[in-house]
Design a protein around this motif. Sequence first.
Motif, PDB file in Angstrom:
ATOM      1  N   THR A   1       1.215  40.691  40.903  1.00  0.00           N
ATOM      2  CA  THR A   1       2.327  41.476  41.465  1.00  0.00           C
ATOM      3  C   THR A   1       2.983  42.325  40.387  1.00  0.00           C
ATOM      4  N   GLY A   2       2.976  41.827  39.129  1.00  0.00           N
ATOM      5  CA  GLY A   2       3.469  42.618  38.016  1.00  0.00           C
ATOM      6  C   GLY A   2       4.974  42.777  37.995  1.00  0.00           C
ATOM      7  N   TYR A   3       5.430  43.578  37.040  1.00  0.00           N
ATOM      8  CA  TYR A   3       6.864  43.730  36.815  1.00  0.00           C
ATOM      9  C   TYR A   3       7.564  44.430  37.970  1.00  0.00           C
ATOM     10  N   GLY A   4       6.894  45.403  38.586  1.00  0.00           N
ATOM     11  CA  GLY A   4       7.534  46.148  39.662  1.00  0.00           C
ATOM     12  C   GLY A   4       7.999  45.269  40.797  1.00  0.00           C
ATOM     13  N   PHE A   5       7.312  44.145  41.016  1.00  0.00           N
ATOM     14  CA  PHE A   5       7.659  43.237  42.107  1.00  0.00           C
ATOM     15  C   PHE A   5       9.026  42.589  41.913  1.00  0.00           C
ATOM     16  N   ILE A   6       9.418  42.356  40.639  1.00  0.00           N
ATOM     17  CA  ILE A   6      10.642  41.583  40.402  1.00  0.00           C
ATOM     18  C   ILE A   6      11.886  42.446  40.246  1.00  0.00           C
ATOM     19  N   VAL A   7      11.729  43.765  40.192  1.00  0.00           N
ATOM     20  CA  VAL A   7      12.882  44.619  39.910  1.00  0.00           C
ATOM     21  C   VAL A   7      13.954  44.505  40.995  1.00  0.00           C
ATOM     22  N   VAL A   8      13.576  44.713  42.256  1.00  0.00           N
ATOM     23  CA  VAL A   8      14.564  44.709  43.340  1.00  0.00           C
ATOM     24  C   VAL A   8      15.219  43.336  43.505  1.00  0.00           C
TER      25      VAL A   8
END
Length: 500
Positions: free
Chosen positions: A364-371
Amino acid sequence: MSNTSATPPQVAARSAERRLTMALIVIVTCQLMIMLDLTIVNTALPTIQRELGFSSANLTWVINAYAVAFGGLLLFGGRLGDVYGRRTVLIVGVAVFTIASLVGGLAQNPTWLLTTRVIQGIGAAVAAPSALSLIATTFTAPPARARALSYYTAASSAGGSLGLLAGGMLTSWVNWRWVMLVNVPIGILIIAFATRFIPQPPHVKGKLDVFGAITGTAGLIGIVYGFTHAADGGWSSTQTIASFVVGAVLLIVFLIGEQRVAQPIIPLALFASRNRAVAYAGMLMLPAAMFASLYFLMVYAQDSLRYTPVEAGFAVVPLTLGVLSSRWTFPPLVKKFGPKSLVVAASALIIIGLVWLSQMTPSTGYGFIVVPTIFCGVGVGIAFTGLNFTVLAGLPPQNAGAAAGMLQTMQQVGGALGIAVLGTIYISRLDDAVKTGTTPQGAVAKAVGDALGDGAVFIAVLLLLGLFGLVKMAPAPAAAPAPAPAPAPGTQPPGQATSA
């Protein structure tokens, strides 16, 4: 002569406003420095181990020595401010903290560094309750207090994540010693400006409850040490169990003794207010989830996504920005809805964020955890401010230090509880994932996700406390316009002429 020149009363009012603004800056900076030191050494630990020769078993005490001393002495520090003057005690605490930081930055062996970390914790425990109680006694009008608390809470809540970022940058770009030495110029400035701009509120005349100070401090150190040791040594460890037993017995003795003295360390009347008692319980639950969550996000970034310490520090910036947003969102929202509704809504937002994060994988990578980290940050900032606001509402000035010390004690004990419980879950799930043949990165992501998801249980308890425990208070009234002519210098009530 110009007709637009300010009159003497207007000049005095503006001067009072500037002094209050400077007082708030000093208080917030002090709290930020103290909270930074809970995490700023984390990313420097491998370098510290190599240079000073720490064993793996003792390395965690670079963090724990500060946390145990800080958490165990907060009640004592809070009452010191009530009895000897909050500004004086703040300055003394910051001075001790600053000297310890200087000496620690020059450390040549493990014992030297650990000793200074303990002294740092003592200085922080003396200064921190006075910082919060000075907000209660300086900013007395509800709108002014809401604004001041929004700044204070943003610094408190964001301090942990900013510490990780600052520690990574200082260690990678300068030298690990600067994670200690950076406090020296900051501490000197705090002392200089506190002397000039922070008013010295009236304090309780009398003697400090020495028996209560000893039993309460020793009992809390036992409990905090027990949770801290459980995270590394396990819940069934003899040392962990003994710490809890000794700590619990001493706290029982402390509470019995508090009922028999004229000026107790913790006036039990503080708990007569239902809202205040519930807010204290809530301040145990919120850090239990969020301190651990911050740690696990760093683990995910470094061990699953393979980020460097500096990159991992930047990875938690969205959470920090979410927390800082409470500076702008809380004052108008509390005026409209009151703290009860905000604590409930913020808890729901954090739960959504944690459940979302529980689905993370390496792919999922970093983009998944931003929101979801933004969701958690916004929720944490609003919930922390709402709980602080509730504790300070209607608080007798003579007990402000004790109330602040109790609040921050619950925060530190909650943080230790969360690390111990969720850390145990993380290790168990990590072992299970490895046994099934999952890749190391996948095992870390799975274990971190499970720990974060289980952390939502703590916030669910906070939500229930807010929903069924807190009694809705009337929304804070708008600040009344200043009468004309303005009062003479020195007669302006604190908090009436302040700016955000």
